[in-house]
Design a protein around this motif. Structure first.
Motif, PDB file in Angstrom:
ATOM      1  N   VAL A  89       0.706  -1.294   0.099  1.00 17.41           N
ATOM      2  CA  VAL A  89      -0.390  -0.125  -0.020  1.00 17.41           C
ATOM      3  C   VAL A  89       0.510   1.312   0.035  1.00 17.41           C
ATOM      4  N   VAL A  90       0.548   2.332  -0.665  1.00 15.83           N
ATOM      5  CA  VAL A  90       0.997   3.507  -0.948  1.00 15.83           C
ATOM      6  C   VAL A  90      -0.306   4.647   0.562  1.00 15.83           C
ATOM      7  N   LEU A  91       1.308   4.514   1.629  1.00 15.07           N
ATOM      8  CA  LEU A  91       0.851   5.686   2.990  1.00 15.07           C
ATOM      9  C   LEU A  91       0.683   7.181   2.196  1.00 15.07           C
ATOM     10  N   GLY A  92      -0.238   8.358   2.498  1.00 15.57           N
ATOM     11  CA  GLY A  92      -0.192   9.535   2.278  1.00 15.57           C
ATOM     12  C   GLY A  92      -0.793  10.557   3.969  1.00 15.57           C
ATOM     13  N   ILE A  93      -0.668  11.259   4.023  1.00 19.24           N
ATOM     14  CA  ILE A  93      -0.306  12.260   5.364  1.00 19.24           C
ATOM     15  C   ILE A  93      -0.253  13.510   4.891  1.00 19.24           C
ATOM     16  N   HIS A  94      -1.072  14.203   6.201  1.00 16.45           N
ATOM     17  CA  HIS A  94      -1.172  15.900   5.792  1.00 16.45           C
ATOM     18  C   HIS A  94      -1.572  16.098   7.207  1.00 16.45           C
ATOM     19  N   ILE A  95      -1.148  16.717   7.986  1.00 14.18           N
ATOM     20  CA  ILE A  95      -1.182  17.608   9.969  1.00 14.18           C
ATOM     21  C   ILE A  95      -2.143  19.184   8.905  1.00 14.18           C
ATOM     22  N   GLY A  96      -3.580  18.917   8.826  1.00 18.64           N
ATOM     23  CA  GLY A  96      -3.913  20.561   8.337  1.00 18.64           C
ATOM     24  C   GLY A  96      -3.534  21.593   9.253  1.00 18.64           C
ATOM     25  N   GLU A  97      -3.918  21.141  10.341  1.00 12.85           N
ATOM     26  CA  GLU A  97      -3.888  22.212  11.548  1.00 12.85           C
ATOM     27  C   GLU A  97      -2.219  22.728  12.048  1.00 12.85           C
ATOM     28  N   TYR A 100      -0.080  22.297  14.870  1.00 14.26           N
ATOM     29  CA  TYR A 100       0.593  20.756  15.187  1.00 14.26           C
ATOM     30  C   TYR A 100       1.648  21.148  14.742  1.00 14.26           C
ATOM     31  N   TRP A 101       1.892  21.315  13.983  1.00  8.72           N
ATOM     32  CA  TRP A 101       3.033  20.931  13.007  1.00  8.72           C
ATOM     33  C   TRP A 101       4.564  20.796  13.618  1.00  8.72           C
ATOM     34  N   GLY A 102       5.623  20.420  13.914  1.00  5.80           N
ATOM     35  CA  GLY A 102       6.905  20.236  14.206  1.00  5.80           C
ATOM     36  C   GLY A 102       6.803  19.623  16.188  1.00  5.80           C
ATOM     37  N   LYS A 103       5.555  19.463  16.202  1.00  3.75           N
ATOM     38  CA  LYS A 103       5.697  18.571  17.579  1.00  3.75           C
ATOM     39  C   LYS A 103       5.136  17.166  17.621  1.00  3.75           C
ATOM     40  N   GLY A 104       5.703  16.765  16.781  1.00  5.25           N
ATOM     41  CA  GLY A 104       5.159  15.112  17.167  1.00  5.25           C
ATOM     42  C   GLY A 104       4.024  14.778  16.823  1.00  5.25           C
ATOM     43  N   PHE A 105       2.832  15.125  16.610  1.00  2.00           N
ATOM     44  CA  PHE A 105       1.622  14.705  16.032  1.00  2.00           C
ATOM     45  C   PHE A 105       1.589  13.459  14.937  1.00  2.00           C
ATOM     46  N   GLY A 106       2.364  14.235  13.690  1.00  2.00           N
ATOM     47  CA  GLY A 106       2.742  13.714  12.854  1.00  2.00           C
ATOM     48  C   GLY A 106       3.160  12.346  12.924  1.00  2.00           C
ATOM     49  N   THR A 107       4.153  12.091  13.165  1.00  2.00           N
ATOM     50  CA  THR A 107       5.040  11.236  13.845  1.00  2.00           C
ATOM     51  C   THR A 107       4.270  10.512  14.242  1.00  2.00           C
ATOM     52  N   ASP A 108       3.442  10.617  15.788  1.00  2.00           N
ATOM     53  CA  ASP A 108       2.731   9.881  16.042  1.00  2.00           C
ATOM     54  C   ASP A 108       1.687   9.176  15.570  1.00  2.00           C
ATOM     55  N   ALA A 109       1.214  10.102  14.160  1.00  2.00           N
ATOM     56  CA  ALA A 109       0.173   9.061  13.527  1.00  2.00           C
ATOM     57  C   ALA A 109       0.314   8.373  13.162  1.00  2.00           C
ATOM     58  N   ILE A 110       1.698   8.433  12.246  1.00  2.00           N
ATOM     59  CA  ILE A 110       2.257   8.052  11.531  1.00  2.00           C
ATOM     60  C   ILE A 110       1.931   6.111  11.661  1.00  2.00           C
ATOM     61  N   LYS A 111       3.151   6.411  13.414  1.00  2.00           N
ATOM     62  CA  LYS A 111       3.319   5.065  13.697  1.00  2.00           C
ATOM     63  C   LYS A 111       2.138   4.344  13.896  1.00  2.00           C
ATOM     64  N   ALA A 112       0.813   4.997  14.435  1.00  2.00           N
ATOM     65  CA  ALA A 112       0.134   4.268  14.918  1.00  2.00           C
ATOM     66  C   ALA A 112      -1.313   3.437  13.767  1.00  2.00           C
ATOM     67  N   PHE A 113      -0.869   4.604  12.247  1.00  2.00           N
ATOM     68  CA  PHE A 113      -1.340   4.442  11.471  1.00  2.00           C
ATOM     69  C   PHE A 113      -0.779   2.669  10.593  1.00  2.00           C
ATOM     70  N   VAL A 114       0.757   2.948  10.720  1.00  2.00           N
ATOM     71  CA  VAL A 114       1.153   1.353  10.718  1.00  2.00           C
ATOM     72  C   VAL A 114       1.329   0.432  11.211  1.00  2.00           C
ATOM     73  N   ARG A 115       0.848   0.400  12.566  1.00  2.00           N
ATOM     74  CA  ARG A 115       0.987  -0.627  13.491  1.00  2.00           C
ATOM     75  C   ARG A 115      -0.552  -1.014  13.104  1.00  2.00           C
ATOM     76  N   TYR A 116      -1.731  -0.376  12.608  1.00  2.00           N
ATOM     77  CA  TYR A 116      -3.106  -0.106  11.590  1.00  2.00           C
ATOM     78  C   TYR A 116      -3.145  -1.533  10.651  1.00  2.00           C
TER      79      TYR A 116
END
Length: 182
Positions: A89-97, A100-116
């Motif tokens: 599969v091909v992953l895509g992500i964006h933090i729109g707000e 919340y940039w540069g504070k670890g929210f995107g990294t945390d989302a990627i880790k959780a989504f990869v597990r899923y």
């Protein structure tokens, strides 16, 4: 419905009411630049997002909402081009707000989504791409275990300048090594 939990974020299914956020983020020039390498975001009307939502069962893109623990939608994450033969599969992500940039929210989302993805889909590989100027994203992907696998030289034209496209990937073996360390 909640599909994944991180330390900072939850990932849930996309709902009709989320389309206003998707529209806002898609139409924001700065978000569009970092998410898609588009310098000039268009003013896409809500009806286009509604049409997509109604037809999403036939779409190759499966999109989810990233929200803070207090349920504020801050971005979206998706997978596309599911290949059941090659198990990719091909992953895509964006933090729109942007706050919340540069504070670890995107990294945390990627880790959780990869597990899923590895837990729910019969896949062996997740891949993604970004452009060479997106250093923040490249670092986040690497923190999550993605490796740079190649470079498509001058493959993306942004604002009159050619940029390299960075190809990154993670295999099930890579994921299991990371999971076993934690």
């Amino acid at each position: 419905m909640l599909i994944a939990k991180g330390e900072l974020v939850n990932i849930r299914e996309l709902r009709w009411g989320d389309l206003k956020y998707i529209q806002k983020w898609s139409n924001d020039p700065e978000v569009a630049y970092w998410a898609r390498g588009e310098k000039n975001a268009t003013d896409t009307p809500i009806e286009e997002f509604r049409r997509w939502y109604r037809s999403r069962s036939s779409s190759t893109i499966k999109r989810f909402i990233i929200e803070t623990k207090d349920r504020k939608p801050i971005g979206s994450i998706s997978y596309r081009d599911y290949d059941p033969i090659n198990k990719v599969v091909v992953l895509g992500i964006h933090i729109g707000e942007k706050e919340y940039w540069g504070k670890g929210f995107g990294t945390d989302a990627i880790k959780a989504f990869v597990r899923y993805l590895f837990a729910t889909l019969d896949i062996n590989r997740i891949e993604l791409d970004t452009f060479d100027d997106n250093i923040r994203a490249i670092k986040a992907y690497q923190k999550c275990g993605f490796k740079i696998e190649g470079v498509l030289r001058e493959a993306k034209l942004i604002d009159g300048k050619f940029h390299d496209v960075i190809i990154m990937g993670m295999t099930r073996k890579d994921f299991e090594k990371i999971a076993n360390k934690n």
